[in-house]
Write a protein that holds these residues in place. Structure first.
Motif, PDB file in Angstrom:
ATOM      1  N   ARG A   1      23.359  38.909  41.134  1.00 49.46           N
ATOM      2  CA  ARG A   1      22.330  39.797  40.963  1.00 49.46           C
ATOM      3  C   ARG A   1      21.632  40.526  41.916  1.00 49.46           C
ATOM      4  O   ARG A   1      22.141  41.919  41.817  1.00 49.46           O
ATOM      5  CB  ARG A   1      20.998  39.769  40.033  1.00 49.46           C
TER       6      ARG A   1
ATOM      7  N   THR B   1      20.864  41.343  27.327  1.00 48.74           N
ATOM      8  CA  THR B   1      21.357  41.985  28.695  1.00 48.74           C
ATOM      9  C   THR B   1      20.587  42.277  30.138  1.00 48.74           C
ATOM     10  O   THR B   1      21.235  42.214  31.095  1.00 48.74           O
ATOM     11  CB  THR B   1      21.592  43.659  28.543  1.00 48.74           C
ATOM     12  N   ARG B   2      19.126  41.480  29.398  1.00 46.29           N
ATOM     13  CA  ARG B   2      18.170  41.666  30.918  1.00 46.29           C
ATOM     14  C   ARG B   2      16.976  40.789  29.897  1.00 46.29           C
ATOM     15  O   ARG B   2      17.083  39.801  28.503  1.00 46.29           O
ATOM     16  CB  ARG B   2      17.358  42.565  30.611  1.00 46.29           C
TER      17      ARG B   2
ATOM     18  N   PRO C   1      18.416  45.560  39.491  1.00 48.37           N
ATOM     19  CA  PRO C   1      19.495  45.010  39.469  1.00 48.37           C
ATOM     20  C   PRO C   1      19.139  43.414  39.181  1.00 48.37           C
ATOM     21  O   PRO C   1      19.267  42.370  38.292  1.00 48.37           O
ATOM     22  CB  PRO C   1      20.632  44.458  40.857  1.00 48.37           C
TER      23      PRO C   1
ATOM     24  N   ARG D   1      18.429  41.225  35.826  1.00 48.24           N
ATOM     25  CA  ARG D   1      20.560  41.687  34.477  1.00 48.24           C
ATOM     26  C   ARG D   1      20.343  40.265  34.278  1.00 48.24           C
ATOM     27  O   ARG D   1      20.392  39.468  35.257  1.00 48.24           O
ATOM     28  CB  ARG D   1      21.256  42.024  35.785  1.00 48.24           C
ATOM     29  N   CYS D   2      21.065  40.449  33.374  1.00 47.99           N
ATOM     30  CA  CYS D   2      21.690  38.575  32.389  1.00 47.99           C
ATOM     31  C   CYS D   2      23.351  38.641  33.704  1.00 47.99           C
ATOM     32  O   CYS D   2      23.458  39.149  34.474  1.00 47.99           O
ATOM     33  CB  CYS D   2      22.535  39.101  31.007  1.00 47.99           C
TER      34      CYS D   2
ATOM     35  N   GLU E   1      26.249  39.882  32.575  1.00 45.64           N
ATOM     36  CA  GLU E   1      26.659  40.549  32.361  1.00 45.64           C
ATOM     37  C   GLU E   1      26.611  41.557  33.821  1.00 45.64           C
ATOM     38  O   GLU E   1      25.640  42.719  34.435  1.00 45.64           O
ATOM     39  CB  GLU E   1      25.504  41.116  31.892  1.00 45.64           C
ATOM     40  N   CYS E   2      26.430  41.296  35.079  1.00 46.27           N
ATOM     41  CA  CYS E   2      26.588  41.635  35.870  1.00 46.27           C
ATOM     42  C   CYS E   2      28.140  42.396  36.822  1.00 46.27           C
ATOM     43  O   CYS E   2      28.706  41.963  36.011  1.00 46.27           O
ATOM     44  CB  CYS E   2      26.002  40.347  37.548  1.00 46.27           C
TER      45      CYS E   2
END
Ligand code: NAD
Length: 414
Positions: free
Chosen positions: A170, A225-226, A278, A281-282, A285-286
């Motif tokens: 991340r 996604t988060r 940032p 985030r998952c 998915e970064c």
């Protein structure tokens, strides 16, 4: 002892930690100037060290325009922003303490070393592991001949699952184009340390590594996604809620890595950072591309060998086994065990260093480095610096060669 004056370029996490030496040793060091674009961090340094307004800048370039007004400079900007300030300040005659990695390419590292030598300045790279209580105790054992001649070494850096997620999935060092390779960003310390302990030149090197886990393909079914909005969050070991809130802030831990999310650490600010920034985030998915596991094999002069493993998937910490002609050594940053082949006895050495102050970071290495740099400037003698230009260039060249090997699938000669 002469009182030393320093200016700080980049007053973020590392710059502020090193400056703390002045707060703890006001008779030995003063911070007299700063360049930092972020208001909070710049103002904090100005307030803490009472820096006159004329010496305060938002960019290092303006600071470098000024006539030299301090003995040395701490350069603690991000990885890709080391070369130009290092060369500019060296050319102005400042002694330089430069964060690792020196620079992202061999060519830039060589340019820095050239400028250091041309200007005959004192220069230290922040390879803090060389300065820990543990390393100095271990080096003493090796130099005493207790395990004979080193034949081989096995060293592992467990970055740790949450640290990998924070910094290398991340965070700031997740993407090679934006910062540098994983080996350079994190493990240049380790190849440098191996080379320091081995005490001989590395002749050739090979490496494998991959981004195995933190990829879209590994994302669990139904994950969001988060982390704040994810059905899989309670069972995810990489959950940002777990890493920053339940395991840290909720237990009263407000320092690193929590304070990276927001300069003013409150529950509200952390939640906002998890929602928009940032760090919420998952991990699947970064825009990360640096490896999460890597191995390096090294051949040193005289037929000595070493292997290094970096992995995200462990508890965290560094462990080493060193195999000598008369004995074997195991070390894990706080303990050393030396087994003697002749007596068949094991001697244990406790090297636990205090982490009480900010400068206790890295097993006392942050404080040890500052101690050496400030003393070197006070005495105008670099003899206590363990991470000077030649040693650092050599270990950085090992890193570049290992990366070349990993990418090209070839053994690289140095
Ligand atoms: N030695 C170690 O063990 C160790 C550990 C962590 C990080 N590092 C290295 O230290 C360096 C800094 O890392 P950090 O965690 O402190 O990062 P950081 O982002 O907290 O600090 C970097 C600072 O540089 C500032 N900056 C940006 N542009 C600037 C400019 N033009 N002029 C002056 N300052 C500018 C940023 O605003 C920021 O505050 C990196 O190279 C990193 O790899 C070393």
């Amino acid at each position: 002892m002469k009182k030393v004056s320093l200016i700080v370029v980049g007053a973020g996490g590392r710059g502020s930690s090193y400056a703390q030496f002045a707060a703890e040793n006001p008779d030995r060091l003063e911070i007299v100037g700063v360049a930092e674009p972020r208001d909070f961090y710049r103002n904090e340094m100005v307030r803490k060290y009472n820096i006159p307004e004329k010496n305060v800048f938002t960019c290092w370039k303006d600071l470098a325009e000024r006539k030299k007004f301090a003995d040395g400079v701490i350069i603690a900007t991000q990885d890709k922003m080391h070369t130009e300030p290092a060369i500019r300040f060296a050319n102005k005659g400042y002694h330089v303490m430069l964060e690792k990695p020196m620079a992202p390419t061999a060519r830039e590292c060589e340019r820095i070393v050239k400028a250091v030598k041309k200007n005959n300045i004192i220069f230290a790279v922040c390879h803090v592991l060389r300065y820990t209580t543990y390393t100095s105790a271990l080096k003493k054992v090796i130099d005493s001949g207790a395990i004979g001649d080193i034949v081989s070494m096995q060293h592992i850096e467990e970055v740790g699952w949450w640290h990998q997620a924070h910094s290398f999935v991340r965070g700031n060092w997740r993407n090679e184009k934006e910062s540098s390779s994983m080996l350079l960003a994190k493990s240049c310390h380790d190849l440098d340390w191996i080379s320091y302990i081995m005490g001989h030149k590395c002749k050739s090197i090979s490496s494998f590594g991959s981004l195995k886990h933190f990829r879209k393909e590994e994302k669990p079914e139904g994950a969001g996604t988060r982390c704040l909005d994810c059905g899989c969050e309670p069972s995810c070991p990489y959950s940002a809620i777990r890493i920053y809130l339940t395991e840290r802030l909720d237990k009263g831990k407000t320092g690193w890595p929590v304070d990276v999310l927001t300069p003013v650490v409150t529950r509200e600010n952390i939640l906002k950072a998890l929602q928009d920034g940032p760090y919420g985030r998952c991990v699947y998915e970064c825009d990360n591309d640096v490896v999460d596991n890597q191995v390096v094999s090294m051949l040193f002069e005289g037929g000595r060998t070493a292997t290094f493993t970096m992995t995200a998937f462990a508890k965290g910490g560094r462990k080493t086994r060193i195999f000598g002609t008369r004995g074997e050594l195991y070390g894990d940053s706080s303990n050393i065990e030396v087994f003697d082949f002749l007596t068949e006895k094991t001697e244990k050495i406790d090297t636990n260093a205090s982490e009480g102050s900010i400068l206790g970071g890295h097993g006392g290495g942050d404080g040890g480095l500052m101690e050496s740099f400030v003393s070197a400037l006070a005495d105008n003698a670099p003899s206590g610096i363990l991470s000077g230009p030649d040693a650092t260039l050599e270990s950085h060249l090992m890193v570049f060669a290992a990366e070349k090997s990993r990418i090209r699938g070839k053994v690289i000669s140095l």
